[in-house]
Design a protein around this motif. Structure first.
Motif, PDB file in Angstrom:
ATOM      1  N   ARG A 177     -78.354  40.842 -49.890  1.00  6.50           N
ATOM      2  CA  ARG A 177     -77.532  41.453 -48.880  1.00  6.50           C
ATOM      3  C   ARG A 177     -77.894  42.634 -48.311  1.00  6.50           C
ATOM      4  N   ILE A 178     -78.271  43.465 -49.172  1.00  4.54           N
ATOM      5  CA  ILE A 178     -78.928  44.608 -48.550  1.00  4.54           C
ATOM      6  C   ILE A 178     -80.158  44.330 -47.497  1.00  4.54           C
ATOM      7  N   THR A 179     -81.091  43.559 -47.959  1.00  2.00           N
ATOM      8  CA  THR A 179     -82.403  43.344 -47.129  1.00  2.00           C
ATOM      9  C   THR A 179     -82.287  42.698 -45.793  1.00  2.00           C
ATOM     10  N   ASN A 180     -80.916  41.981 -45.935  1.00  2.00           N
ATOM     11  CA  ASN A 180     -80.405  41.212 -44.724  1.00  2.00           C
ATOM     12  C   ASN A 180     -80.279  42.187 -43.428  1.00  2.00           C
ATOM     13  N   LEU A 181     -80.138  43.651 -43.726  1.00  2.00           N
ATOM     14  CA  LEU A 181     -79.939  44.389 -42.739  1.00  2.00           C
ATOM     15  C   LEU A 181     -81.181  44.400 -41.849  1.00  2.00           C
ATOM     16  N   ILE A 234     -85.384  53.534 -49.148  1.00  2.00           N
ATOM     17  CA  ILE A 234     -83.847  53.701 -49.105  1.00  2.00           C
ATOM     18  C   ILE A 234     -83.339  52.732 -50.094  1.00  2.00           C
ATOM     19  N   LYS A 235     -84.081  51.902 -50.967  1.00  2.00           N
ATOM     20  CA  LYS A 235     -83.344  50.696 -51.711  1.00  2.00           C
ATOM     21  C   LYS A 235     -82.428  51.574 -52.742  1.00  2.00           C
ATOM     22  N   VAL A 236     -82.938  52.599 -53.437  1.00  2.00           N
ATOM     23  CA  VAL A 236     -82.223  53.252 -54.727  1.00  2.00           C
ATOM     24  C   VAL A 236     -80.558  53.563 -54.125  1.00  2.00           C
ATOM     25  N   PRO A 237     -80.542  54.274 -53.256  1.00  2.00           N
ATOM     26  CA  PRO A 237     -79.476  54.993 -52.719  1.00  2.00           C
ATOM     27  C   PRO A 237     -78.452  53.987 -52.188  1.00  2.00           C
ATOM     28  N   MET A 238     -79.176  52.733 -51.576  1.00  2.00           N
ATOM     29  CA  MET A 238     -78.490  51.663 -51.087  1.00  2.00           C
ATOM     30  C   MET A 238     -77.656  50.828 -52.260  1.00  2.00           C
ATOM     31  N   ILE A 239     -78.391  50.680 -53.218  1.00  2.00           N
ATOM     32  CA  ILE A 239     -77.973  49.850 -54.517  1.00  2.00           C
ATOM     33  C   ILE A 239     -77.031  50.549 -55.201  1.00  2.00           C
ATOM     34  N   ASN A 240     -77.050  52.037 -55.019  1.00  2.00           N
ATOM     35  CA  ASN A 240     -76.142  52.837 -55.867  1.00  2.00           C
ATOM     36  C   ASN A 240     -74.678  52.803 -55.118  1.00  2.00           C
ATOM     37  N   ILE A 241     -74.679  52.297 -53.924  1.00  2.00           N
ATOM     38  CA  ILE A 241     -73.426  52.419 -53.045  1.00  2.00           C
ATOM     39  C   ILE A 241     -72.553  51.120 -53.512  1.00  2.00           C
ATOM     40  N   PHE A 242     -73.150  50.124 -54.018  1.00  2.00           N
ATOM     41  CA  PHE A 242     -72.268  48.976 -54.620  1.00  2.00           C
ATOM     42  C   PHE A 242     -72.289  48.811 -56.006  1.00  2.00           C
ATOM     43  N   ILE A 243     -73.479  49.166 -56.850  1.00  2.00           N
ATOM     44  CA  ILE A 243     -73.420  48.909 -58.109  1.00  2.00           C
ATOM     45  C   ILE A 243     -73.486  50.584 -58.878  1.00  2.00           C
ATOM     46  N   ASN A 288     -86.404  46.059 -58.979  1.00  2.00           N
ATOM     47  CA  ASN A 288     -87.431  45.282 -59.149  1.00  2.00           C
ATOM     48  C   ASN A 288     -87.669  43.803 -58.084  1.00  2.00           C
ATOM     49  N   TYR A 289     -86.334  43.420 -57.783  1.00  2.00           N
ATOM     50  CA  TYR A 289     -86.352  42.325 -56.767  1.00  2.00           C
ATOM     51  C   TYR A 289     -86.628  42.852 -55.412  1.00  2.00           C
ATOM     52  N   MET A 290     -86.288  43.985 -55.017  1.00  2.00           N
ATOM     53  CA  MET A 290     -86.328  44.543 -53.742  1.00  2.00           C
ATOM     54  C   MET A 290     -87.699  44.951 -53.364  1.00  2.00           C
ATOM     55  N   ASN A 291     -88.387  45.585 -54.432  1.00  2.00           N
ATOM     56  CA  ASN A 291     -89.974  45.963 -54.102  1.00  2.00           C
ATOM     57  C   ASN A 291     -90.636  44.784 -53.983  1.00  2.00           C
ATOM     58  N   ILE A 292     -90.449  43.480 -54.589  1.00  2.00           N
ATOM     59  CA  ILE A 292     -91.075  42.411 -54.041  1.00  2.00           C
ATOM     60  C   ILE A 292     -90.742  41.852 -52.871  1.00  2.00           C
ATOM     61  N   LEU A 293     -89.414  41.808 -52.424  1.00  2.00           N
ATOM     62  CA  LEU A 293     -88.961  41.586 -51.108  1.00  2.00           C
ATOM     63  C   LEU A 293     -89.627  42.185 -50.113  1.00  2.00           C
ATOM     64  N   CYS A 294     -90.053  43.433 -50.175  1.00  2.00           N
ATOM     65  CA  CYS A 294     -90.666  44.174 -49.223  1.00  2.00           C
ATOM     66  C   CYS A 294     -91.847  43.527 -48.504  1.00  2.00           C
ATOM     67  N   PHE A 295     -92.615  42.615 -49.456  1.00  2.00           N
ATOM     68  CA  PHE A 295     -93.901  41.825 -49.233  1.00  2.00           C
ATOM     69  C   PHE A 295     -93.385  40.613 -48.361  1.00  2.00           C
ATOM     70  N   VAL A 296     -92.126  40.179 -48.627  1.00  2.00           N
ATOM     71  CA  VAL A 296     -91.488  38.981 -48.225  1.00  2.00           C
ATOM     72  C   VAL A 296     -91.342  38.793 -46.685  1.00  2.00           C
ATOM     73  N   PHE A 297     -90.872  40.130 -46.388  1.00  2.00           N
ATOM     74  CA  PHE A 297     -90.332  40.389 -44.881  1.00  2.00           C
ATOM     75  C   PHE A 297     -91.133  39.900 -43.686  1.00  2.00           C
ATOM     76  N   PRO A 298     -92.453  40.374 -43.839  1.00  2.00           N
ATOM     77  CA  PRO A 298     -93.029  39.839 -42.599  1.00  2.00           C
ATOM     78  C   PRO A 298     -93.267  38.381 -42.584  1.00  2.00           C
ATOM     79  N   LEU A 299     -93.552  37.807 -43.792  1.00  2.00           N
ATOM     80  CA  LEU A 299     -93.685  36.363 -43.711  1.00  2.00           C
ATOM     81  C   LEU A 299     -92.390  35.510 -43.300  1.00  2.00           C
ATOM     82  N   MET A 300     -91.332  36.185 -43.350  1.00  2.00           N
ATOM     83  CA  MET A 300     -89.766  35.595 -42.946  1.00  2.00           C
ATOM     84  C   MET A 300     -89.979  35.609 -41.303  1.00  2.00           C
TER      85      MET A 300
END
Length: 454
Positions: free
Chosen positions: A284-288, A341-350, A362-374
């Motif tokens: 949800r966060i990375t969809n932004l 900004i992943k940590v402050p974003m996560i802390n808003i919700f959890i 951990n998940y978002m660290n790996i997602l950062c490399f997925v973005f350009p491929l998408m």
């Protein structure tokens, strides 16, 4: 309205490729923003007022609704391709025939799938392996959420009719209205009325229902050159056959993807409800920051379709390189921002689960490399949708999930000590390979052939 649509057609067929794609993609990006804000609103109220288990349930059942919705998405891809090719060929009678048949098919199947899905929800959730509180929350949410199905089917008809003409703004405005209403209703139903996860589903259905009357009115309005003509509502065998020939590979691709994500969710939940919550939150966060990829993918679909219809094949080919290159660059920048900004974003919700917070990081660290491929993958999907060669979408979807990702998840889970990180690495590697395969398909140029057969 007709004059405005003619200007859009002129722009798509003769204007600056880069500028036109940006103008088409802008509203689509805003639409994705609206959908992301809706998802984040749900995430905030459900996770903070009900619990992360309830939030995990919403993410857990998403592939199920996607399976049922895949037929509408497949038909939408086919209709957008065929209508845009007809508009490019200046044949609005054909465009209206396709729109009319898409409408009656969607109305029928939307009602059937909505009712059926709600009735079989407990069985499906049980077969997916959910137990205890995850099972309870999943059933509570999904049984109500299925009543959105016929409304989504109708919205897809309207969106296809507009997008194929280059009007990507009107559907986006309606989506913002629906999402805005949902954001308002979420705290009322979830907190004030104390409906919990049921309230989140009910807010979604009601917010979609509010815009449906207007959607129906605009689809039948003659102010647009592409509209529902009553004489074309009667079943037309030739048109339906043409629609289904394109829709079925896309539907199969969407269904295969949804089934693959269901298997993924089963693998993820085996690591605990905290992991599925982290997966849902990270998405949800990375969809932004994924909005450019989805917006460009949608824009290139209408652009390619009309130019193939007008037999401007070189222009269609050139647009693919321009669109994907731009989207790729933007998402590299988005990856960098996400990492920061992943940590402050996560802390808003959890706030109350350190384990979910750590897993999300951990998940978002790996997602950062997925973005350009998408950016690459969504661009390819847009090209194949616009040209009507949806068999390539099917091949890429099947390969990405079933031939690559799911086997890798099994291998990493049983033969390494990566834990849940093995799932995220499988996502990354599968996207790298499919990006390469998709590039090879694009360079062959077989997607440039028209798919209208009536």
């Amino acid at each position: 309205m007709a004059t405005s649509m003619n200007k859009k057609r002129e722009m798509i067929l003769k204007g600056s490729i880069f500028t036109t794609i940006l103008q088409l993609a802008g509203p689509l990006m805003l639409g994705n923003l609206a959908q992301t804000l809706y998802n984040l609103a749900d995430a905030y109220w459900v996770s903070n007022k009900v619990g992360y288990e309830a939030f995990a349930a919403i993410g857990y059942v998403w592939p199920i609704t996607f399976i049922f919705l895949s037929f509408s998405i497949g038909l939408s891809v086919a209709a957008t391709s065929l209508i845009s090719q007809s508009v490019g060929d200046d044949n609005y009678d054909n465009a209206n025939r396709f729109a009319g048949q898409f409408f009656i098919i969607s109305l029928f199947f939307g009602l059937i799938m909505g009712i059926t899905g709600s009735l079989i929800t407990p069985l499906v959730i049980h077969l997916m392996g959910a137990k205890g509180i995850l099972y309870d929350y999943s059933v509570q949410y999904l049984q109500i959420a299925f009543f959105e199905m016929p409304l989504l089917f109708l919205y897809h008809v309207y969106k296809s009719m507009r997008d194929s003409q280059g009007d990507t703004l009107s559907p986006t405005i309606l989506l913002f209205i629906s999402v805005g209403l949902n954001v308002v209703l979420d705290p009322i139903f979830i907190v004030t009325f104390g409906l919990g996860v049921r309230g989140a589903a009910l807010a979604t259905v009601l917010s979609r229902f509010v815009i449906s009357g207007y959607v129906l009115k605009k689809m039948f309005s003659k102010e647009s050159q592409v509209h529902i003509v009553r004489e074309y509502i009667k079943p037309d065998k030739a048109v339906i056959k043409n629609l289904l020939k394109i829709a079925l590979p896309s539907t199969a691709g969407q269904t295969i993807s949804a089934l693959g994500f269901s298997v993924m969710n089963s693998a993820i939940v085996s690591y605990g409800e905290e992991t599925i919550a982290a997966f849902s939150l990270g998405n949800r966060i990375t969809n932004l920051f994924m909005m450019p990829a989805f917006g460009i993918g949608g824009a290139i679909s209408a652009f390619v379709g009309q130019n193939i219809g007008a037999k401007q094949y070189d222009r269609a080919k050139k647009s693919v390189f321009i669109a994907i290159s731009f989207s790729f660059g933007v998402l590299i920048f988005g990856s960098f921002i996400t990492y920061l900004i992943k940590v402050p974003m996560i802390n808003i919700f959890i706030k109350k689960s350190p384990e979910v917070i750590e897993l999300s990081k951990n998940y978002m660290n790996i997602l950062c490399f997925v973005f350009p491929l998408m950016a690459i993958i969504q661009g390819f999907f847009g090209v194949f949708s616009g040209s009507g060669h949806t068999k390539y979408t099917l091949y890429l979807s099947l390969g990405r999930l079933w031939l690559l990702r799911i086997p890798m998840i099994f291998i990493f889970g049983h033969f390494t000590n990566l834990g849940s990180n093995g799932i995220w690495y499988a996502m990354l590697i599968s996207n790298v390979i499919i990006s390469i395969v998709g590039t090879l398909i694009i360079t062959q140029g077989k997607w440039l052939k028209s798919t209208i057969q009536i």
